[in-house]
Design a protein around this motif. Structure first.
Motif, short mmCIF file in Angstrom:
data_model
loop_
_atom_site.label_atom_id
_atom_site.label_comp_id
_atom_site.label_asym_id
_atom_site.label_seq_id
_atom_site.Cartn_x
_atom_site.Cartn_y
_atom_site.Cartn_z
N GLY A 168 -2.93 5.79 2.55
CA GLY A 168 -2.10 5.24 1.49
C GLY A 168 -1.67 6.38 0.59
N TYR A 207 -6.88 1.00 -3.58
CA TYR A 207 -6.74 -0.21 -2.76
C TYR A 207 -7.34 -1.42 -3.48
CZ TYR A 207 -7.46 -3.63 0.90
OH TYR A 207 -7.46 -4.80 1.62
N VAL A 233 -4.81 5.81 -1.77
CA VAL A 233 -5.60 4.85 -1.00
C VAL A 233 -6.83 4.35 -1.74
CG1 VAL A 233 -7.04 6.56 0.21
CG2 VAL A 233 -6.46 4.40 1.34
N VAL A 289 -3.23 1.02 4.69
CA VAL A 289 -3.83 -0.09 3.95
C VAL A 289 -3.20 -0.26 2.57
CG1 VAL A 289 -6.01 0.19 5.16
CG2 VAL A 289 -5.72 1.30 2.94
N GLN A 290 -2.51 0.77 2.10
CA GLN A 290 -1.93 0.75 0.75
C GLN A 290 -0.69 1.61 0.74
OE1 GLN A 290 -1.94 3.61 -1.41
NE2 GLN A 290 -1.15 2.58 -3.21
N SER A 301 -1.15 -3.29 -1.85
CA SER A 301 -2.23 -3.23 -0.88
C SER A 301 -2.11 -4.37 0.13
CB SER A 301 -3.60 -3.32 -1.58
OG SER A 301 -3.81 -2.21 -2.44
N LEU A 334 -11.78 -0.58 -1.90
CA LEU A 334 -11.79 0.22 -0.67
C LEU A 334 -13.18 0.23 -0.03
CD1 LEU A 334 -10.11 2.01 1.24
CD2 LEU A 334 -10.78 3.97 -0.17
#
Length: 446
Positions: free
Chosen positions: A200, A206, A203, A153-154, A175, A218
């Motif tokens: 990530g 995010y 992460v 996701v990142q 992101s 997140l």
């Protein structure tokens, strides 16, 4: 049919990237193989965090040189690809050190693999530029295998810790949009995935674009994901303490699908060492953060990363780390001796800790962490936990899965339970796994 062999080193991000490379080549007619000797394309997806990780790559390339020669004698043109963070950092050097390599590609460019392989028919190719386009827009649909999956996701990191090459090999923090993540997650769940780990380099930083045009956090992303029918569990890794905000802490008590497990690297318990590492937090700040997390989720399993022997680390400063470990208590952890990485600020330090001292400190730290891990595992004995069954076990009639705390469990149950949650009574803790019995069967027997 052409065949591709992909070997990945290092973090979960690399594991995700390796799977996506297989998808890219799969869309071009390549079948995945676990037998390197029959592959038409061999990809080494590399890690540059520690010196030994990079050394392994060059050692592997030496073996591949022999294999490539043998394949050529049999009339096969085997392409050797070095991908990932070592490729990003040492592209030209890889070609200079190994005539075996046909393609060098960085972690942001592997969506171009088909074109790079085509170009390598006439010359050796390096592609380590940070592209303007988003690689995720060019990747084919994922091929799902199994009950659990990583989902990027990142990417990238803006923290610039003094020991770390990630900002230089992965670039700045970027992101993915909520919409893109939901689309990929939906396909994973439709393919049988029941647990997704959001990954990530950092992460919990995010900040992807939401469907209303704002930047989502997140926790907001996880609330969207938990609505997917069929998705049973969510996890995330890896995080930085400075991005562990109130909303993310609260999410551990408010989002049922979010498992009670947190990997939150601290690296050291010494404030001076943390400052030299450019971590921008103190040992006590980390302690207070963990206290806040435990107030929301008292049963949370904590994991962390530690580096011993950072330049200038004294015996007293190492003891600060041991004290922090004793104060907090970890279910699991990863600990390493400091490894100088070219291009990082810490690499310029002349205040190196002797190797023997680093080894002694690492052994002491790992001994303490192992004691805590064994105690955490032993505390599960006698309890009933929900296990997400992931696969067949080692023995006939046995299945294997993981608890909410990410502990591996083996127990007897039919293969039909794979992909479901089963209540399991833990009867024994081994060195690396728990062993149990299906709680319903146990109750019937009683």
């Amino acid at each position: 049919m052409k065949k591709a062999f992909v070997k990945s080193y290092g973090c979960q991000m690399n594991a995700y990237d390796a799977a996506r490379m297989a998808d890219v080549l799969g869309a071009e007619g390549y079948a995945a193989t676990d037998a390197v000797e029959e592959a038409d394309v061999v990809i080494l997806n590399t890690c540059h965090i520690r010196e030994k990780a990079a050394d392994k790559v060059y050692s592997e390339l030496g073996r591949l040189r022999v294999l490539k020669g043998e394949r050529a004698e049999a009339g096969h043109d085997t392409k050797i690809v070095v991908a990932g963070c070592v490729a990003q950092a040492e592209g030209a050097e890889i070609l200079a050190r190994s005539s075996t390599v046909d393609v060098v590609v960085g972690p942001q460019n592997y969506h171009r693999l088909p074109d790079l392989l085509a170009r390598s028919r006439t010359k050796r190719v390096v592609d380590t530029e940070f592209p303007v386009e988003d690689k995720f827009d060019h990747l084919p649909a994922r091929r799902t295998h199994g009950v659990t999956a990583f989902l990027t996701v990142q990417e990238g990191c803006d923290k610039f810790c003094a020991f770390c090459v990630v900002p230089y090999t992965r670039g700045a923090e970027v992101s993915r949009s909520v919409e893109a993540i939901l689309a990929e997650a939906g396909k994973l769940v439709a393919g049988g995935v029941r647990e997704i780990t959001l990954i990530g380099q950092n992460v919990n930083a995010y900040h992807g674009l939401s469907r209303d045009g704002a930047n989502a956090t997140l926790p907001a992303l996880m609330r969207e994901l938990e609505r997917l029918p069929g998705l049973l569990r969510l996890r995330y890794t890896t995080s930085h303490p400075n991005d562990m905000g109130d909303d993310l802490i609260a999410a551990h008590g408010a989002i049922p699908a979010l498992m009670p497990y947190l990997h939150l690297p601290v690296q050291s318990g010494s404030d001076r060492v943390l400052k030299a590492m450019n971590r921008k937090h103190t040992g006590d700040a980390y302690r207070r953060l963990i206290e806040r997390v435990r107030l929301v989720r008292p049963d949370i399993a904590l994991s962390s990363d530690f580096i011993v022997g950072f330049p200038g680390e004294t015996d007293a400063e190492f003891e600060d780390t041991m004290r922090l470990v004793r104060d907090i208590g970890f279910a699991s952890a990863f600990s390493f001796k400091y490894s100088s990485r070219p291009g990082t600020p810490a690499a310029e330090s002349a205040d190196a800790v002797p190797e023997a001292v680093k080894s002694e400190r690492l052994a002491a730290l790992q001994g303490l962490l192992d004691d805590q891990r064994h105690a955490f595992n032993a505390a599960a004995v006698g309890t009933v936990v929900e296990v997400l069954v992931e696969k067949a076990g080692r023995h006939p009639g046995q299945v294997a899965g993981k608890t909410p705390h990410l502990l591996p469990v083996q127990f007897d149950a039919p293969a039909a339970t794979i992909g479901t949650l089963v209540p399991v009574r833990i009867v024994r803790a081994g060195s690396n796994s728990l062993f149990g019995e299906a709680a319903t069967d146990a109750a019937a027997a009683a």
